[in-house]
Design a protein around this motif. Structure first.
Motif: not given
Length: 298
Positions: A54, A57-62, A64-65, A94, A98
């Motif tokens: 988790d 995944r949170a680092d990847i999502e951040k 990407a944004r 992931e 992303a």
């Protein structure tokens, strides 16, 4: 203004060629972390652990944004390939989702961690985007490897590199100039060249062994007969190493900041030219373009 999306546990290391890559920590530290020549992950905060899915995944999502156009990702810290193949495939999936412009993913790799992975698994990782693995061969001589507590043998490194080649993964191999000191210099150079000849790495680089925090830990394991190589001794060891290499398309570099003498070329096309440069440094150091001591470092 956005802050950087990943909160790293310092210090963070990556190969020079990954300077423009997004550094994504999927593990902290190194699962072996017993090599007496390595001080990279000895701090308490770098104690090895695999990061929670988790959190990754949170680092990847951040990222990407926040970041635009990520094309390269380096999986940190020193030991991402210790993770199970299934977990690595999840991370690669992931990353692809992303970052639409992603071109390659890379990682450091301990040879021991490929013993539990098949060629088929590595090929699956390659197809999912893992293109380059950086392997610290350090030496192809078993006595040197034993004395520095590498936790590997020439055979374990050979097996890992041959698996990578069979799977289509690019190999970037690092060798430590001076690791055997005066007493083991010759066998270190020759046996390391032999191992490189057998495994044919795509990229091959040399670094000079150094001890910013002192030699006590290294000497305790190596033995009382360790005598560091002089500058001239380092050059003579590199010459012996190059003389015994029989590679045709390997890109060779000794341009790391620890090296006195910068060498760049492709083996074997440029082998003689690089040997000529080493011979000049031995015969007339003042005429060679040597890196001054104050510019050297890790």
């Amino acid at each position: 203004m956005h802050s950087f999306p990943i909160d790293y546990i310092e210090p963070v290391f990556r190969p020079p060629s990954e300077a423009r890559s997004l550094i994504l920590p999927v593990t902290n530290g190194c699962s072996w972390n017993r090599c007496t020549f390595c001080e990279m992950y000895t701090q308490e905060q770098k104690k090895f652990r695999a990061r929670k899915p988790d959190d990754v995944r949170a680092d990847i999502e951040k990222a990407a944004r926040t970041l635009g156009g990520v094309r390269r990702v380096f999986l940190a810290d020193g030991d991402a390939m210790v993770l199970p193949t299934r977990r690595l495939l999840e991370i690669l999936g992931e990353l692809r989702a992303a970052f639409p412009d992603l071109q390659r993913v890379s990682s450091y790799c301990l040879p021991r961690n490929l013993a539990r992975k098949t060629v088929e698994e590595l090929a699956e990782l390659r197809a999912a985007g893992l293109q380059i693995l950086y392997v610290g061969m350090e030496s192809g001589d078993d006595e040197v490897l034993r004395r520095v507590n590498k936790g590997e043998t020439a055979e374990s490194t050979r097996s890992a590199l041959l698996k990578m080649r069979a799977a289509g993964i690019t190999s970037s191999v690092m060798v430590l100039n001076g690791l055997g000191g005066e007493v083991l210099s010759e066998q270190h150079a020759i046996n390391t060249a032999h191992l490189c000849n057998e495994t044919r790495p795509d990229y091959l680089s040399t670094l000079v062994v150094s001890f910013p925090q002192g030699e006590q830990r290294f000497r305790a394991g190596f033995g009382e007969d360790f005598v560091p190589l002089s500058q001239d001794g380092l050059f003579r060891e590199i010459r012996l190493f190059l003389e015994h290499l029989e590679l045709e398309r390997t890109v060779f570099r000794s341009d790391h900041a620890s090296n006195y003498l910068v060498l760049k070329g492709t083996l074997g096309r440029d082998k003689q030219r690089m040997l000529d440069e080493v011979n000049l440094a031995i015969a007339n150091p003042g005429a060679a373009a040597l890196r001054p001591e104050w510019m050297r470092g890790l």
